[in-house]
Design an enzyme around this catalytic site. Structure first.
Site, mmCIF file in Angstrom:
data_model
loop_
_atom_site.group_PDB
_atom_site.id
_atom_site.type_symbol
_atom_site.label_atom_id
_atom_site.label_comp_id
_atom_site.label_asym_id
_atom_site.label_seq_id
_atom_site.Cartn_x
_atom_site.Cartn_y
_atom_site.Cartn_z
ATOM 1 N N LYS A 181 0.847 -1.206 0.000
ATOM 2 C CA LYS A 181 0.000 0.000 0.000
ATOM 3 C C LYS A 181 0.874 1.244 0.000
ATOM 4 O O LYS A 181 1.785 1.367 0.814
ATOM 5 C CB LYS A 181 -0.918 0.037 1.235
ATOM 6 C CG LYS A 181 -1.943 1.155 1.121
ATOM 7 C CD LYS A 181 -2.605 1.512 2.410
ATOM 8 C CE LYS A 181 -1.745 2.335 3.310
ATOM 9 N NZ LYS A 181 -1.407 3.689 2.780
ATOM 10 N N GLU A 255 10.518 -0.090 9.940
ATOM 11 C CA GLU A 255 11.547 0.934 9.669
ATOM 12 C C GLU A 255 10.931 2.265 10.076
ATOM 13 O O GLU A 255 10.053 2.778 9.383
ATOM 14 C CB GLU A 255 11.899 0.945 8.173
ATOM 15 C CG GLU A 255 12.521 -0.331 7.657
ATOM 16 C CD GLU A 255 13.949 -0.533 8.140
ATOM 17 O OE1 GLU A 255 14.582 0.420 8.606
ATOM 18 O OE2 GLU A 255 14.419 -1.683 8.055
ATOM 19 N N CYS A 289 14.458 9.740 7.125
ATOM 20 C CA CYS A 289 14.517 9.106 8.445
ATOM 21 C C CYS A 289 15.921 9.171 9.035
ATOM 22 O O CYS A 289 16.090 9.243 10.228
ATOM 23 C CB CYS A 289 14.060 7.663 8.336
ATOM 24 S SG CYS A 289 14.941 6.787 7.038
ATOM 25 N N GLU A 388 11.814 14.100 16.283
ATOM 26 C CA GLU A 388 12.077 14.028 14.841
ATOM 27 C C GLU A 388 11.282 15.145 14.178
ATOM 28 O O GLU A 388 10.055 15.167 14.247
ATOM 29 C CB GLU A 388 11.629 12.674 14.282
ATOM 30 C CG GLU A 388 11.900 12.555 12.800
ATOM 31 C CD GLU A 388 11.425 11.239 12.184
ATOM 32 O OE1 GLU A 388 10.270 10.848 12.424
ATOM 33 O OE2 GLU A 388 12.224 10.614 11.462
HETATM 34 P P1 NAD Z 1 3.109 7.365 8.544
HETATM 35 O O1 NAD Z 1 3.447 6.532 9.719
HETATM 36 O O2 NAD Z 1 2.118 8.442 8.706
HETATM 37 O O3 NAD Z 1 2.578 6.460 7.333
HETATM 38 C C1 NAD Z 1 3.318 5.389 6.774
HETATM 39 C C2 NAD Z 1 2.368 4.477 6.007
HETATM 40 O O4 NAD Z 1 1.466 3.848 6.920
HETATM 41 C C3 NAD Z 1 1.491 5.197 4.989
HETATM 42 O O5 NAD Z 1 1.309 4.351 3.869
HETATM 43 C C4 NAD Z 1 0.182 5.385 5.744
HETATM 44 O O6 NAD Z 1 -0.939 5.537 4.894
HETATM 45 C C5 NAD Z 1 0.097 4.096 6.537
HETATM 46 N N1 NAD Z 1 -0.713 4.157 7.762
HETATM 47 C C6 NAD Z 1 -1.080 5.243 8.469
HETATM 48 N N2 NAD Z 1 -1.774 4.870 9.568
HETATM 49 C C7 NAD Z 1 -1.848 3.516 9.545
HETATM 50 C C8 NAD Z 1 -2.419 2.527 10.399
HETATM 51 N N3 NAD Z 1 -3.065 2.857 11.524
HETATM 52 N N4 NAD Z 1 -2.277 1.225 10.079
HETATM 53 C C9 NAD Z 1 -1.589 0.868 8.964
HETATM 54 N N5 NAD Z 1 -1.040 1.754 8.112
HETATM 55 C C10 NAD Z 1 -1.158 3.057 8.391
HETATM 56 O O7 NAD Z 1 4.521 7.948 8.020
HETATM 57 P P2 NAD Z 1 4.769 9.052 6.899
HETATM 58 O O8 NAD Z 1 4.373 10.396 7.425
HETATM 59 O O9 NAD Z 1 4.191 8.570 5.599
HETATM 60 O O10 NAD Z 1 6.386 8.970 6.744
HETATM 61 C C11 NAD Z 1 7.261 9.703 7.554
HETATM 62 C C12 NAD Z 1 7.842 8.815 8.650
HETATM 63 O O11 NAD Z 1 8.453 7.670 8.048
HETATM 64 C C13 NAD Z 1 8.956 9.498 9.428
HETATM 65 O O12 NAD Z 1 8.799 9.240 10.801
HETATM 66 C C14 NAD Z 1 10.228 8.797 8.922
HETATM 67 O O13 NAD Z 1 11.299 8.808 9.827
HETATM 68 C C15 NAD Z 1 9.725 7.428 8.627
HETATM 69 N N6 NAD Z 1 10.606 6.764 7.669
HETATM 70 C C16 NAD Z 1 11.440 5.767 8.115
HETATM 71 C C17 NAD Z 1 12.323 5.150 7.237
HETATM 72 C C18 NAD Z 1 13.256 4.066 7.700
HETATM 73 O O14 NAD Z 1 13.752 3.325 6.849
HETATM 74 N N7 NAD Z 1 13.527 3.917 8.992
HETATM 75 C C19 NAD Z 1 12.348 5.519 5.884
HETATM 76 C C20 NAD Z 1 11.484 6.535 5.462
HETATM 77 C C21 NAD Z 1 10.607 7.135 6.368
#
Ligand code: NAD
Length: 488
Positions: A181, A255, A289, A388
């Protein structure tokens, strides 16, 4: 222009069982972060389509050829995906640049990086071997690595295409089938990936791609037909995902976020450290991240380092994402801009010294642009040091060399770190003491230099498991042991 035209709406934005189909979920409005105008709309997956995608992946796993193919043949499919991505590089890069606010030169590197991830796992697929276990003359025992099964994968918006490649390639190489997704902010480039999967005749149901937001995401995570969840996103959502997955004892790979430190010792090459630090924190406008958003500098060189950092930052060009010379684009959304702004204000209120930046650049008022921002004289306990920010903001503090490890480890996160010193013995001692998953010493290599070879992931609240490298492949497997009695 690509088949996935940004300027038309996408009612059929789900790729299920080898077909593009319409969702029954909510309509997602995809905006251009450079001006906050609507680019297009995409229809999300509803519960019915989540069920259909999981069912297709299950049939492909249990009845299809995929897990039973000779791994070399799976690798051949992955190689074809890599070639097709390279051929469509410009289309995909433009989509990610425009819809996520990423400068085009970085977007292009990411797409080529995604192709390399598929190539890498194409080569590694045949090498997924077990071992023999010596158990005396009466037994012959061995282990094999088998695919976990049907994997649900969730990706964020900051590296839309690359993150999808990091997830899909190793899972497919291991013989799993997948429902991925995308983020509701950036659903478009994965639709090109779906076109590519169809064009190379990937067997139906092996990889399914859903557009959708939280509802589709939580339905996928909770679905009883899923064996494993691989999630990249924020730590708070990661915790909710883990909780939901616990009910079915699903394997989880997470991640999550970071607040990664750079340690600059007095003997470091300060010019190199300052130049690399600017890239390490302001790349992707800080929406990374592993952004090195805390810098600790030994007191003897603190003022000089801050001055160099400021001078390097002044060279950055912020502006139009399709301009080849742009270094920083806008943040993903208005609400995100406001959160970054609020954190920056907290920095000033908490007593940090604003060296440069701190708000919206002049002349770029329409988009979610934020100036690269440096705070000095920062202290533990300030929000800009602990949280963050996910924006172009760095906190630079003074340190004694003897406190370096403790300062760096003083975080709930543990994703990455950088160390700058000419004393390699000290560098290795510090590296040993850091509770983080990735460390750079005297380097900030580009993603293309690292490729897919190094395992990536975090300690502490930065996550569970590792993506990329051999571990990234093994993560999608179960180990089975078999014992044969050979003497009665
Ligand atoms: P997010 O947690 O808001 O969303 C991530 C994904 O999860 C999206 O596809 C979202 O639609 C989905 N999602 C949201 N709520 C959900 C739920 N309750 N159940 C299942 N899926 C759900 O994150 P974001 O704002 O899209 O991305 C930014 C974050 O991602 C930052 O904290 C960043 O550090 C992290 N990130 C980590 C890495 C890594 O490799 N460690 C890499 C990139 C981004």
């Amino acid at each position: 222009m690509t088949d996935v035209d940004i300027s038309v709406n996408h009612p059929e934005a789900l790729f299920i069982n080898g077909q593009f189909v319409a969702g029954t979920g909510e309509e997602i409005i995809v905006c251009n972060p450079s001006n906050n105008l609507q680019l297009t709309t995409v229809r999300s997956a509803g519960k019915l389509q989540v069920d259909a995608a999981v069912a297709a992946a299950r049939v492909a796993f249990t009845q299809g050829p995929w897990p039973n193919l000779v791994p070399f043949e799976r690798g051949q499919y992955l190689s074809r995906i890599a070639q097709a991505i390279e051929a469509r590089c410009e289309d995909i890069a433009r989509i990610d640049a425009i819809s996520s606010g990423k400068p085009i030169k970085g977007a292009r590197r990411e797409v080529l990086g995604a192709a390399r991830v598929f190539s890498y796992y194409a080569g590694l697929a045949p090498d997924l071997t077990g071992s023999t276990i010596p158990l005396g003359s009466q037994n012959f025992a061995f282990t094999s690595r088998e695919p976990v099964g049907v994997v649900g994968q969730l990706v964020p918006w900051n590296f839309p295409f690359l993150a999808a490649a990091w997830k899909l390639a190793p899972a497919l190489a291991a013989g799993c089938t997948v429902v991925l997704k995308t983020s509701p902010f950036t659903p478009l480039s994965a639709l090109v990936l779906a076109e590519i999967l169809r064009s190379i005749d990937l067997p139906k149901g092996v990889a399914n791609i859903l557009s959708g937001g939280q509802m589709a995401g939580s339905a996928l995570v909770a679905h009883p037909g899923i064996d494993m969840i691989s999630f990249t996103g924020s730590t708070s959502t990661g915790a909710a995902v883990m909780q939901s997955a616990a009910a079915g004892i699903k394997r989880v790979a997470l991640e999550l976020g970071g607040k990664s430190p750079t340690l600059v010792f007095a003997d470091a090459d300060l010019a190199a450290a300052a130049s690399a630090s600017v890239r390490a924190v302001f790349g992707n406008s800080g929406q990374s991240c592993s952004a090195r958003s805390r810098i600790y500098v030994e007191s003897a060189v603190y003022q000089e380092f801050v001055a160099r950092l400021e001078a390097e930052t002044a060279l950055l060009k912020i502006g139009a994402v399709l301009d080849e010379t742009t270094d920083l684009g806008p943040l993903i959304a208005r609400e995100h801009w406001q959160r970054v702004d609020e954190l920056v204000r907290s920095g000033t209120k908490d007593g940090a010294r604003l060296i440069c930046g701190g708000g919206r650049p002049v002349g770029l008022e329409d988009g979610n642009y934020f100036q690269p921002t440096i705070f000095s004289e920062t202290k533990a306990g300030m929000r800009i040091v602990e949280e963050e920010i996910f924006g172009p903001v760095v906190a630079v503090a003074c340190m004694d060399a003897s406190d370096a490890i403790d300062l760096a480890n003083d975080s709930a996160f543990g994703l990455s770190a950088s160390i700058w010193t000419k004393d390699l013995t000290r560098a290795l001692k510090v590296a040993k003491g850091l509770r983080v998953g990735s460390i750079n010493i005297n380097a900030h290599p580009s993603a293309s230099q690292i490729g897919a070879f190094m395992p990536f992931g975090g300690f502490k609240q930065s996550g569970i498991g590792r993506e990329l490298g051999r571990q990234g492949l093994e993560q999608y497997t179960e180990t089975k042991n078999v014992l044969i009695g050979i003497e009665s």
